[in-house]
Design an enzyme around this catalytic site. Structure first.
Site, PDB file in Angstrom:
ATOM      1  N   GLY A  69       0.832  -1.379  -0.311  1.00 47.30           N
ATOM      2  CA  GLY A  69      -0.089  -0.130   0.075  1.00 47.30           C
ATOM      3  C   GLY A  69       0.901   1.330   0.140  1.00 47.30           C
ATOM      4  O   GLY A  69       2.203   1.271  -0.083  1.00 47.30           O
ATOM      5  N   ASN A  70       0.273   2.324   0.110  1.00 47.76           N
ATOM      6  CA  ASN A  70       1.150   3.750   0.422  1.00 47.76           C
ATOM      7  C   ASN A  70       0.376   4.399   1.551  1.00 47.76           C
ATOM      8  O   ASN A  70      -0.682   4.164   1.973  1.00 47.76           O
ATOM      9  CB  ASN A  70       1.088   4.328  -1.195  1.00 47.76           C
ATOM     10  CG  ASN A  70      -0.409   4.712  -1.347  1.00 47.76           C
ATOM     11  OD1 ASN A  70      -0.958   5.619  -1.005  1.00 47.76           O
ATOM     12  ND2 ASN A  70      -0.770   4.262  -2.528  1.00 47.76           N
ATOM     13  N   ARG A  71       1.032   5.512   1.767  1.00 46.95           N
ATOM     14  CA  ARG A  71       0.679   6.275   2.812  1.00 46.95           C
ATOM     15  C   ARG A  71      -0.438   7.602   2.542  1.00 46.95           C
ATOM     16  O   ARG A  71      -0.511   8.485   3.517  1.00 46.95           O
ATOM     17  CB  ARG A  71       1.999   7.314   3.470  1.00 46.95           C
ATOM     18  CG  ARG A  71       3.028   6.299   3.912  1.00 46.95           C
ATOM     19  CD  ARG A  71       3.929   7.141   4.489  1.00 46.95           C
ATOM     20  NE  ARG A  71       5.447   6.461   4.649  1.00 46.95           N
ATOM     21  CZ  ARG A  71       5.724   5.610   5.314  1.00 46.95           C
ATOM     22  NH1 ARG A  71       4.806   5.168   6.537  1.00 46.95           N
ATOM     23  NH2 ARG A  71       6.816   4.872   5.321  1.00 46.95           N
TER      24      ARG A  71
END
Ligand code: CTP
Length: 409
Positions: free
Chosen positions: A216-218
């Site tokens: 995923g990412n932030r």
């Protein structure tokens, strides 16, 4: 481009005549008045004598900044002109509406200032009934409400819950927030994006490795959720397709579809894109996903684990290929060569404009409350904005979109 932003409020400068009748829910009108003022409306109040037993005219007068009228004549024997009051109103809201006053409205009786204003009203009338559950269910009440409905009044249904009698059931006056939503919805047709359908996507996507892990990412989703809210405030019918995020739109009219992966985001975007007028894709879609997803949890065995990743479909570019009448815009988050890379994406993805920001600049990008954007249109013209909180940035983007539509529609 003006750096300032417009504030869209469907009740801004609207004249609301609030009629209060004698039920315990009258005490909630103090809050209702405050909410109307917060939406930019002007409020005048008429109330029956029995309503004065539940809330004081003084309280309501201070809150509304207008004198409250409860009789045909004031203390100096001057006539309170109910016709002028009704004419002043863009809308009349009767809350709470007791069974007694409902009966009078349904049969044209006119023995106090509230019933007189009701009969004189030329614009939309909203009523929020409030009574005990057996009274609310009584065939006479239903018949009287039907009568009002047929006369074009909008009934804001009573809600379920604890009643003043100690019983529990349907009959409580709708909450002030709900009453405001009904009135706002009625006036929404006056807003600049009324009738336009907007798609916003936001947040990260999670690409499954196994049933418990993901890539995923932030991204927090803050920017896109703020955009959905601001487009809704401008009158648009907004669908927000949101990846895993704790953010939620505050505007009740926004339709939210929650998804997890890039594939799900693509499917949802494609399913509505044909009927959309404006699509703003702000989501931080994962560029790669694991090629194979393990069906059970991967056990820790070897010293290293190699995951093969494959490209996800570029949603924005896919919509760019399908685009007909739609205004299509994307975001570009870069660490360097921000403008140059963003310009390349406009052409590559067939966009009307792109919102560029830098991931390496303090106060911009993921997981912060602020952003500094540059909008680049398809003619490569640059529009720079100050560092602002994301809600204000969203207002700027909506404002920009409106100007863009004026010159390109
Ligand atoms: N985007 C998309 N689908 C993807 C990847 C990106 O719809 N699979 C969209 C984003 O929502 C954004 C725009 O494309 O509006 C640009 O995203 P960005 O991550 O800045 O660029 P990429 O096209 O992914 O290219 P790169 O990561 O190489 O900069």
């Amino acid at each position: 481009m003006a750096d300032g932003f417009l504030i869209f409020m469907s009740l801004k400068n609207k004249h609301i005549l609030l009629g209060i009748t004698g039920g315990i829910a009258a005490y909630k009108c103090a809050h209702l008045v405050r909410l109307f003022l917060k939406e930019g409306a002007h409020v005048k109040i008429v109330m029956t004598k029995s309503a004065e037993d539940f809330v004081t005219a003084k309280t309501l007068s201070v809150l509304s900044k207008n004198e409250v009228v409860s009789d045909f004549f004031d203390k100096d024997d001057n006539w309170n002109n109910h016709v002028a009051l009704a004419e002043w109103a863009d809308s009349v809201v009767i809350a709470p509406l007791t069974a007694n006053t409902l009966g009078k409205f349904a049969h044209g009786l006119c023995d106090n200032i509230v019933t007189a204003c009701y009969l004189s009203a030329r614009n939309k009338v909203f009523v929020a009934p409030a009574m005990d559950l057996d009274m609310y269910q009584h065939p006479t009440t239903k018949h009287n409400l039907d009568c009002l409905r047929k006369n074009g009044n909008i009934i804001i249904p009573a809600e379920n819950g604890e009643l003043a009698s100690g019983l529990s059931g349907e009959g409580r006056m709708a909450e002030p927030e709900t009453i405001i939503e009904y009135v706002k919805h009625f006036f929404i047709n006056d807003l600049p994006l009324s009738g336009r359908k907007v798609l916003v996507n936001a947040g990260p996507t999670y690409e499954a490795i196994d049933p418990v892990r993901f890539v995923g990412n932030r991204s927090s989703g803050k920017m896109g959720v703020a955009l959905a809210d601001e487009f809704a405030k401008a009158g648009a019918q907004v669908t927000l397709i949101l990846g895993p995020s704790h953010q939620r739109p505050t505007e009740k009219s926004v339709t939210m579809i929650a998804i997890e992966s890039a594939d799900e985001m693509l499917t949802q975007c494609l399913s509505i894109f044909d009927g959309i007028d404006i699509a703003i894709l702000s989501a931080a879609v994962a560029d790669y996903r694991p090629k194979d997803v393990a069906t059970s949890k991967i056990k820790k065995s070897d010293e290293s684990l190699i995951l093969e990743l494959v490209k996800t479909t570029d949603i924005l570019a896919t919509l760019g290929k399908k685009k007909k009448k739609q205004l299509l815009a994307g975001f570009a988050l870069e660490t360097d060569h921000v403008i140059e890379y963003a310009k390349e994406k406009i052409a590559k993805k067939n966009l009307d404009f792109i919102v560029a920001n830098s991931a390496s600049e303090a106060g911009s990008g993921f997981a912060v409350d602020t952003n500094r954007i540059t909008i680049i249109d398809k003619h490569n013209k640059l529009y720079n904005f100050e560092l602002k909180n994301k809600q204000e940035v969203a207002k700027d983007i909506v404002h920009f979109t409106l100007n863009y539509l004026k010159t390109h529609d």
